[in-house]
Design a protein around this motif. Structure first.
Motif, PDB file in Angstrom:
ATOM      1  N   ARG A   1       0.842  -1.202   0.000  1.00 52.72           N
ATOM      2  CA  ARG A   1       0.000   0.000   0.000  1.00 52.72           C
ATOM      3  C   ARG A   1       0.878   1.254   0.000  1.00 52.72           C
ATOM      4  O   ARG A   1       2.012   1.225   0.456  1.00 52.72           O
ATOM      5  N   ARG A   2       0.316   2.337  -0.468  1.00 53.58           N
ATOM      6  CA  ARG A   2       1.038   3.611  -0.519  1.00 53.58           C
ATOM      7  C   ARG A   2       1.363   4.114   0.882  1.00 53.58           C
ATOM      8  O   ARG A   2       2.432   4.648   1.140  1.00 53.58           O
ATOM      9  N   VAL A   3       0.433   3.940   1.825  1.00 55.23           N
ATOM     10  CA  VAL A   3       0.587   4.473   3.182  1.00 55.23           C
ATOM     11  C   VAL A   3       0.676   3.310   4.162  1.00 55.23           C
ATOM     12  O   VAL A   3      -0.069   2.340   4.073  1.00 55.23           O
ATOM     13  N   ASN A   4       1.596   3.445   5.132  1.00 56.01           N
ATOM     14  CA  ASN A   4       1.734   2.470   6.204  1.00 56.01           C
ATOM     15  C   ASN A   4       1.262   3.148   7.488  1.00 56.01           C
ATOM     16  O   ASN A   4       2.003   3.927   8.101  1.00 56.01           O
ATOM     17  N   LEU A   5       0.035   2.877   7.887  1.00 59.14           N
ATOM     18  CA  LEU A   5      -0.568   3.568   9.027  1.00 59.14           C
ATOM     19  C   LEU A   5       0.154   3.288  10.339  1.00 59.14           C
ATOM     20  O   LEU A   5       0.256   4.180  11.189  1.00 59.14           O
ATOM     21  N   THR A   6       0.680   2.085  10.496  1.00 61.45           N
ATOM     22  CA  THR A   6       1.432   1.767  11.712  1.00 61.45           C
ATOM     23  C   THR A   6       2.654   2.663  11.828  1.00 61.45           C
ATOM     24  O   THR A   6       2.928   3.226  12.887  1.00 61.45           O
ATOM     25  N   ARG A   7       3.368   2.841  10.721  1.00 63.89           N
ATOM     26  CA  ARG A   7       4.545   3.717  10.717  1.00 63.89           C
ATOM     27  C   ARG A   7       4.141   5.165  10.990  1.00 63.89           C
ATOM     28  O   ARG A   7       4.815   5.867  11.736  1.00 63.89           O
ATOM     29  N   GLU A   8       3.040   5.602  10.406  1.00 64.07           N
ATOM     30  CA  GLU A   8       2.592   6.973  10.637  1.00 64.07           C
ATOM     31  C   GLU A   8       2.256   7.197  12.113  1.00 64.07           C
ATOM     32  O   GLU A   8       2.562   8.253  12.664  1.00 64.07           O
ATOM     33  N   MET A   9       1.667   6.213  12.762  1.00 70.68           N
ATOM     34  CA  MET A   9       1.359   6.338  14.187  1.00 70.68           C
ATOM     35  C   MET A   9       2.645   6.439  15.009  1.00 70.68           C
ATOM     36  O   MET A   9       2.706   7.185  15.988  1.00 70.68           O
ATOM     37  N   GLU A  10       3.691   5.696  14.609  1.00 79.95           N
ATOM     38  CA  GLU A  10       4.984   5.799  15.295  1.00 79.95           C
ATOM     39  C   GLU A  10       5.556   7.216  15.165  1.00 79.95           C
ATOM     40  O   GLU A  10       6.086   7.764  16.135  1.00 79.95           O
ATOM     41  N   ILE A  11       5.453   7.780  13.973  1.00 82.76           N
ATOM     42  CA  ILE A  11       5.956   9.134  13.727  1.00 82.76           C
ATOM     43  C   ILE A  11       5.184  10.142  14.566  1.00 82.76           C
ATOM     44  O   ILE A  11       5.774  11.024  15.208  1.00 82.76           O
ATOM     45  N   LEU A  12       3.859  10.022  14.581  1.00 84.45           N
ATOM     46  CA  LEU A  12       3.039  10.929  15.389  1.00 84.45           C
ATOM     47  C   LEU A  12       3.413  10.849  16.866  1.00 84.45           C
ATOM     48  O   LEU A  12       3.548  11.880  17.538  1.00 84.45           O
ATOM     49  N   ALA A  13       3.601   9.638  17.366  1.00 87.82           N
ATOM     50  CA  ALA A  13       3.963   9.458  18.774  1.00 87.82           C
ATOM     51  C   ALA A  13       5.333  10.066  19.062  1.00 87.82           C
ATOM     52  O   ALA A  13       5.528  10.707  20.112  1.00 87.82           O
ATOM     53  N   HIS A  14       6.272   9.889  18.153  1.00 84.86           N
ATOM     54  CA  HIS A  14       7.618  10.430  18.345  1.00 84.86           C
ATOM     55  C   HIS A  14       7.582  11.954  18.442  1.00 84.86           C
ATOM     56  O   HIS A  14       8.182  12.539  19.355  1.00 84.86           O
ATOM     57  N   TYR A  15       6.887  12.593  17.528  1.00 86.30           N
ATOM     58  CA  TYR A  15       6.797  14.055  17.557  1.00 86.30           C
ATOM     59  C   TYR A  15       6.056  14.541  18.798  1.00 86.30           C
ATOM     60  O   TYR A  15       6.444  15.526  19.408  1.00 86.30           O
ATOM     61  N   ARG A  16       5.001  13.843  19.182  1.00 86.10           N
ATOM     62  CA  ARG A  16       4.256  14.217  20.385  1.00 86.10           C
ATOM     63  C   ARG A  16       5.140  14.075  21.620  1.00 86.10           C
ATOM     64  O   ARG A  16       5.175  14.959  22.480  1.00 86.10           O
ATOM     65  N   ASP A  17       5.896  12.973  21.693  1.00 88.84           N
ATOM     66  CA  ASP A  17       6.771  12.758  22.846  1.00 88.84           C
ATOM     67  C   ASP A  17       7.859  13.827  22.941  1.00 88.84           C
ATOM     68  O   ASP A  17       8.229  14.242  24.037  1.00 88.84           O
ATOM     69  N   GLN A  18       8.357  14.265  21.810  1.00 88.56           N
ATOM     70  CA  GLN A  18       9.451  15.235  21.802  1.00 88.56           C
ATOM     71  C   GLN A  18       8.984  16.683  21.927  1.00 88.56           C
ATOM     72  O   GLN A  18       9.683  17.514  22.514  1.00 88.56           O
ATOM     73  N   LEU A  19       7.812  17.001  21.364  1.00 90.24           N
ATOM     74  CA  LEU A  19       7.376  18.401  21.271  1.00 90.24           C
ATOM     75  C   LEU A  19       6.023  18.682  21.918  1.00 90.24           C
ATOM     76  O   LEU A  19       5.523  19.802  21.835  1.00 90.24           O
ATOM     77  N   GLY A  20       5.425  17.671  22.509  1.00 84.75           N
ATOM     78  CA  GLY A  20       4.115  17.865  23.110  1.00 84.75           C
ATOM     79  C   GLY A  20       3.019  17.864  22.056  1.00 84.75           C
ATOM     80  O   GLY A  20       3.226  17.494  20.904  1.00 84.75           O
ATOM     81  N   ARG A  21       1.848  18.286  22.473  1.00 84.45           N
ATOM     82  CA  ARG A  21       0.683  18.259  21.588  1.00 84.45           C
ATOM     83  C   ARG A  21       0.909  18.984  20.257  1.00 84.45           C
ATOM     84  O   ARG A  21       0.505  18.473  19.209  1.00 84.45           O
ATOM     85  N   PRO A  22       1.562  20.152  20.238  1.00 84.79           N
ATOM     86  CA  PRO A  22       1.812  20.805  18.943  1.00 84.79           C
ATOM     87  C   PRO A  22       2.687  19.955  18.017  1.00 84.79           C
ATOM     88  O   PRO A  22       2.622  20.086  16.800  1.00 84.79           O
ATOM     89  N   GLY A  23       3.496  19.061  18.611  1.00 88.17           N
ATOM     90  CA  GLY A  23       4.315  18.170  17.801  1.00 88.17           C
ATOM     91  C   GLY A  23       3.474  17.244  16.944  1.00 88.17           C
ATOM     92  O   GLY A  23       3.860  16.900  15.819  1.00 88.17           O
ATOM     93  N   THR A  24       2.321  16.847  17.470  1.00 85.06           N
ATOM     94  CA  THR A  24       1.416  15.989  16.696  1.00 85.06           C
ATOM     95  C   THR A  24       0.926  16.728  15.461  1.00 85.06           C
ATOM     96  O   THR A  24       0.901  16.161  14.360  1.00 85.06           O
ATOM     97  N   ALA A  25       0.569  17.983  15.616  1.00 90.35           N
ATOM     98  CA  ALA A  25       0.111  18.781  14.470  1.00 90.35           C
ATOM     99  C   ALA A  25       1.234  18.954  13.452  1.00 90.35           C
ATOM    100  O   ALA A  25       1.002  18.879  12.237  1.00 90.35           O
ATOM    101  N   LEU A  26       2.444  19.174  13.943  1.00 87.05           N
ATOM    102  CA  LEU A  26       3.593  19.304  13.039  1.00 87.05           C
ATOM    103  C   LEU A  26       3.808  18.007  12.274  1.00 87.05           C
ATOM    104  O   LEU A  26       4.005  18.021  11.051  1.00 87.05           O
ATOM    105  N   ALA A  27       3.756  16.882  12.972  1.00 91.11           N
ATOM    106  CA  ALA A  27       3.933  15.580  12.314  1.00 91.11           C
ATOM    107  C   ALA A  27       2.836  15.341  11.285  1.00 91.11           C
ATOM    108  O   ALA A  27       3.106  14.828  10.193  1.00 91.11           O
ATOM    109  N   MET A  28       1.610  15.702  11.617  1.00 93.93           N
ATOM    110  CA  MET A  28       0.505  15.538  10.661  1.00 93.93           C
ATOM    111  C   MET A  28       0.772  16.342   9.399  1.00 93.93           C
ATOM    112  O   MET A  28       0.534  15.869   8.281  1.00 93.93           O
ATOM    113  N   THR A  29       1.280  17.550   9.550  1.00 93.64           N
ATOM    114  CA  THR A  29       1.603  18.384   8.392  1.00 93.64           C
ATOM    115  C   THR A  29       2.704  17.746   7.564  1.00 93.64           C
ATOM    116  O   THR A  29       2.609  17.687   6.330  1.00 93.64           O
TER     117      THR A  29
END
Length: 99
Positions: free
Chosen positions: A62-90
């Motif tokens: 598949r084009r998108v790997n949702l499990t990997r995307e969730m890992e990325i979101l968690a990493h940004y959130r852990d490092q930057l807090g809630r705004p990190g999640t928005a940054l990762a989504m962008t």
């Protein structure tokens, strides 16, 4: 004639003294440099993501790997807090669907 100091902003910085205006101007130049580097890194990330997507699709995945995307979101959130999640989504949005 009055001897009071001027309260007008200096060099469009909002500063009230030339010294503060100089510090602000220098810091703004640093931010502009950092922003340029960040944009370059985002563009590099997009190119790497395109390689991953192309290889995944070519191999039948598949084009998108949702499990990997969730890992990325968690990493940004852990490092930057809630705004990190928005940054990762962008970043993910910029990197998706380029293939």
């Amino acid at each position: 004639m009055s001897t009071e100091t001027t309260t007008a902003p200096t060099l469009d910085t909002g500063a009230r003294t030339p010294e503060a205006a100089g510090i602000i101007s220098d810091a703004r130049r640093r931010i502009d440099d950092l922003d340029g580097r960040i944009i370059g890194l985002v563009q590099e990330r997009m190119a790497v993501s395109a390689v991953i997507q192309r290889e995944r699709i070519t191999s039948g995945g598949r084009r998108v790997n949702l499990t990997r995307e969730m890992e990325i979101l968690a990493h940004y959130r852990d490092q930057l807090g809630r705004p990190g999640t928005a940054l990762a989504m962008t970043l993910l949005e910029l990197s998706r669907g380029q293939i």
